[in-house]
Design a protein around this motif. Structure first.
Motif, PDB file in Angstrom:
ATOM      1  N   SER A 148       0.844  -1.198   0.000  1.00 11.93           N
ATOM      2  CA  SER A 148       0.000   0.000   0.000  1.00 11.93           C
ATOM      3  C   SER A 148       0.872   1.238   0.000  1.00 11.93           C
ATOM      4  O   SER A 148       2.074   1.174   0.277  1.00 11.93           O
ATOM      5  N   MET A 149       0.253   2.362  -0.322  1.00  7.63           N
ATOM      6  CA  MET A 149       0.914   3.667  -0.202  1.00  7.63           C
ATOM      7  C   MET A 149      -0.157   4.745  -0.119  1.00  7.63           C
ATOM      8  O   MET A 149      -1.318   4.520  -0.484  1.00  7.63           O
ATOM      9  N   THR A 150       0.243   5.909   0.353  1.00  6.91           N
ATOM     10  CA  THR A 150      -0.684   7.008   0.581  1.00  6.91           C
ATOM     11  C   THR A 150      -0.150   8.285  -0.038  1.00  6.91           C
ATOM     12  O   THR A 150       1.047   8.583   0.081  1.00  6.91           O
ATOM     13  N   PHE A 151      -1.041   9.025  -0.705  1.00  6.62           N
ATOM     14  CA  PHE A 151      -0.731  10.366  -1.197  1.00  6.62           C
ATOM     15  C   PHE A 151      -1.949  11.249  -0.941  1.00  6.62           C
ATOM     16  O   PHE A 151      -3.054  10.933  -1.393  1.00  6.62           O
ATOM     17  N   GLY A 152      -1.740  12.333  -0.232  1.00  5.11           N
ATOM     18  CA  GLY A 152      -2.841  13.234   0.060  1.00  5.11           C
ATOM     19  C   GLY A 152      -3.973  12.510   0.769  1.00  5.11           C
ATOM     20  O   GLY A 152      -3.747  11.779   1.743  1.00  5.11           O
ATOM     21  N   ASP A 153      -5.184  12.687   0.262  1.00 14.65           N
ATOM     22  CA  ASP A 153      -6.358  12.067   0.875  1.00 14.65           C
ATOM     23  C   ASP A 153      -6.662  10.692   0.287  1.00 14.65           C
ATOM     24  O   ASP A 153      -7.785  10.186   0.451  1.00 14.65           O
ATOM     25  N   PHE A 154      -5.697  10.062  -0.355  1.00 14.49           N
ATOM     26  CA  PHE A 154      -5.930   8.798  -1.053  1.00 14.49           C
ATOM     27  C   PHE A 154      -4.997   7.696  -0.537  1.00 14.49           C
ATOM     28  O   PHE A 154      -3.805   7.925  -0.333  1.00 14.49           O
ATOM     29  N   PHE A 155      -5.587   6.520  -0.361  1.00 16.02           N
ATOM     30  CA  PHE A 155      -4.864   5.322   0.078  1.00 16.02           C
ATOM     31  C   PHE A 155      -4.952   4.311  -1.061  1.00 16.02           C
ATOM     32  O   PHE A 155      -6.051   3.957  -1.508  1.00 16.02           O
ATOM     33  N   PHE A 156      -3.814   3.840  -1.528  1.00 15.98           N
ATOM     34  CA  PHE A 156      -3.752   2.952  -2.687  1.00 15.98           C
ATOM     35  C   PHE A 156      -3.348   1.545  -2.257  1.00 15.98           C
ATOM     36  O   PHE A 156      -2.376   1.364  -1.514  1.00 15.98           O
ATOM     37  N   CYS A 157      -4.090   0.553  -2.734  1.00 19.21           N
ATOM     38  CA  CYS A 157      -3.767  -0.848  -2.471  1.00 19.21           C
ATOM     39  C   CYS A 157      -4.393  -1.688  -3.576  1.00 19.21           C
ATOM     40  O   CYS A 157      -5.126  -1.180  -4.420  1.00 19.21           O
ATOM     41  N   HIS A 158      -4.128  -2.984  -3.566  1.00 16.96           N
ATOM     42  CA  HIS A 158      -4.639  -3.822  -4.645  1.00 16.96           C
ATOM     43  C   HIS A 158      -6.128  -4.138  -4.490  1.00 16.96           C
ATOM     44  O   HIS A 158      -6.918  -3.914  -5.407  1.00 16.96           O
ATOM     45  N   ALA A 159      -6.520  -4.663  -3.331  1.00 14.95           N
ATOM     46  CA  ALA A 159      -7.878  -5.188  -3.183  1.00 14.95           C
ATOM     47  C   ALA A 159      -8.795  -4.305  -2.353  1.00 14.95           C
ATOM     48  O   ALA A 159      -9.981  -4.176  -2.647  1.00 14.95           O
ATOM     49  N   GLY A 160      -8.278  -3.720  -1.276  1.00 14.65           N
ATOM     50  CA  GLY A 160      -9.111  -2.926  -0.386  1.00 14.65           C
ATOM     51  C   GLY A 160      -8.644  -3.047   1.050  1.00 14.65           C
ATOM     52  O   GLY A 160      -7.544  -3.554   1.321  1.00 14.65           O
ATOM     53  N   ILE A 161      -9.479  -2.594   1.970  1.00 14.53           N
ATOM     54  CA  ILE A 161      -9.126  -2.603   3.387  1.00 14.53           C
ATOM     55  C   ILE A 161     -10.276  -3.196   4.199  1.00 14.53           C
ATOM     56  O   ILE A 161     -11.405  -3.307   3.722  1.00 14.53           O
ATOM     57  N   ARG A 162      -9.963  -3.555   5.438  1.00 11.56           N
ATOM     58  CA  ARG A 162     -10.993  -4.059   6.343  1.00 11.56           C
ATOM     59  C   ARG A 162     -11.543  -2.901   7.167  1.00 11.56           C
ATOM     60  O   ARG A 162     -10.786  -2.215   7.872  1.00 11.56           O
ATOM     61  N   PRO A 163     -12.848  -2.659   7.066  1.00 11.57           N
ATOM     62  CA  PRO A 163     -13.448  -1.557   7.833  1.00 11.57           C
ATOM     63  C   PRO A 163     -13.188  -1.703   9.333  1.00 11.57           C
ATOM     64  O   PRO A 163     -13.180  -2.811   9.874  1.00 11.57           O
ATOM     65  N   GLY A 164     -12.972  -0.570   9.986  1.00 11.58           N
ATOM     66  CA  GLY A 164     -12.765  -0.565  11.424  1.00 11.58           C
ATOM     67  C   GLY A 164     -11.329  -0.755  11.855  1.00 11.58           C
ATOM     68  O   GLY A 164     -11.024  -0.652  13.039  1.00 11.58           O
ATOM     69  N   ILE A 165     -10.438  -1.055  10.905  1.00  5.29           N
ATOM     70  CA  ILE A 165      -9.008  -1.228  11.194  1.00  5.29           C
ATOM     71  C   ILE A 165      -8.260  -0.025  10.639  1.00  5.29           C
ATOM     72  O   ILE A 165      -8.484   0.385   9.496  1.00  5.29           O
TER      73      ILE A 165
END
Length: 257
Positions: free
Chosen positions: A163-180
């Protein structure tokens, strides 16, 4: 203290940096090269202060030229480190197969035959016999593929972040788990998650830009953007472009797979 969520319409990229986030390529070198050409034309035309091109993973399998895609990405990163690549589940599956061939693994079952063919290794000769008397054939094909894949390709795939982050955006392949928290996401979820992520309607601390789950056209939601448009089959490779507060979708169309 809970971090407030952000809506897509309110999200900004970093000041002075234009972002391009490209969805799953899956061996479609033709579309990837065409997308890069378009991006280069835009950068030359508009002269942004700075830029990043982010690839969201799944470079191999299913499409016709996984080897060419990796060659292209290795060269692009060497030429300019502003070309960034994340890992996808198929990229990890390729590494897993090279390390230890599994007749029931992701690589064999979901497009690895085409990846091997791009390296000149005909794994398809035993594709219908993995559950029969194909152990010897599997070992031979694995050995041939290990020999054929350049060490530079292995090193490249091993080097990719999740993953990586730029500004207000988080980039990853599939997604994230809500609440984490974003920094505590598991690698497994970043590569594989689907329903619990897709079904979550609440806002995240950043807009999640991802691929992994094919959609007919880019899916722009309040809390996430999916740019996996099944390029290997549809002939449509998609990217999200972020320039400050401006956001748009960029598509590159070619022949269907």
């Amino acid at each position: 203290m809970t971090t407030p969520g952000i809506h897509f319409l309110d999200a900004h990229g970093p000041d002075g940096v234009r972002l391009y986030a490209i969805g799953d390529v899956h061996g479609r070198l033709d579309l990837l090269a065409a997308m890069h050409h378009r991006i280069e034309e835009e950068i030359e035309r508009d002269s942004p202060t700075d830029w990043r091109v982010i690839h969201l993973g799944d470079y191999v399998d299913r499409g016709p030229d996984s080897k060419g895609v990796i060659d292209f990405l290795v060269e692009a990163r060497q030429r300019d480190p502003r070309h960034l690549m994340l890992t996808g589940n198929h990229d990890i599956g390729f590494l897993d197969f090279l390390r230890a061939p599994d007749p029931e693994g992701l690589f064999i079952r979901y497009g690895g035959v085409q990846t091997a063919q791009s390296y000149g290794v005909p794994l398809n000769e035993g594709a219908n016999a993995w559950f029969g008397k194909a152990e010897t054939l599997l070992r031979k094909g694995h050995a041939a593929l290990v020999e054929a894949v350049p060490q530079a390709h292995v090193d490249f795939l091993r080097s990719l972040p999740f993953s990586m982050t730029f500004g207000d955006f988080f980039f990853c392949h599939a997604g994230i788990r809500p609440g984490i928290a974003l920094e505590n996401q598991s690698q497994l979820d970043l590569m594989w998650i689907r329903d619990v992520f897709h079904d979550h309607s609440g806002l995240y601390p950043k807009i999640v830009v991802h691929g992994h789950t094919p959609v007919p056209e880019a899916e722009v939601m309040a809390n996430r953007v999916n740019v996996d448009t099944l390029a290997w089959q549809s002939g449509n490779l998609t990217a999200l472009v972020v320039d400050g507060a401006d956001k748009r979708i960029l598509s590159m169309a070619g022949k269907r797979g």
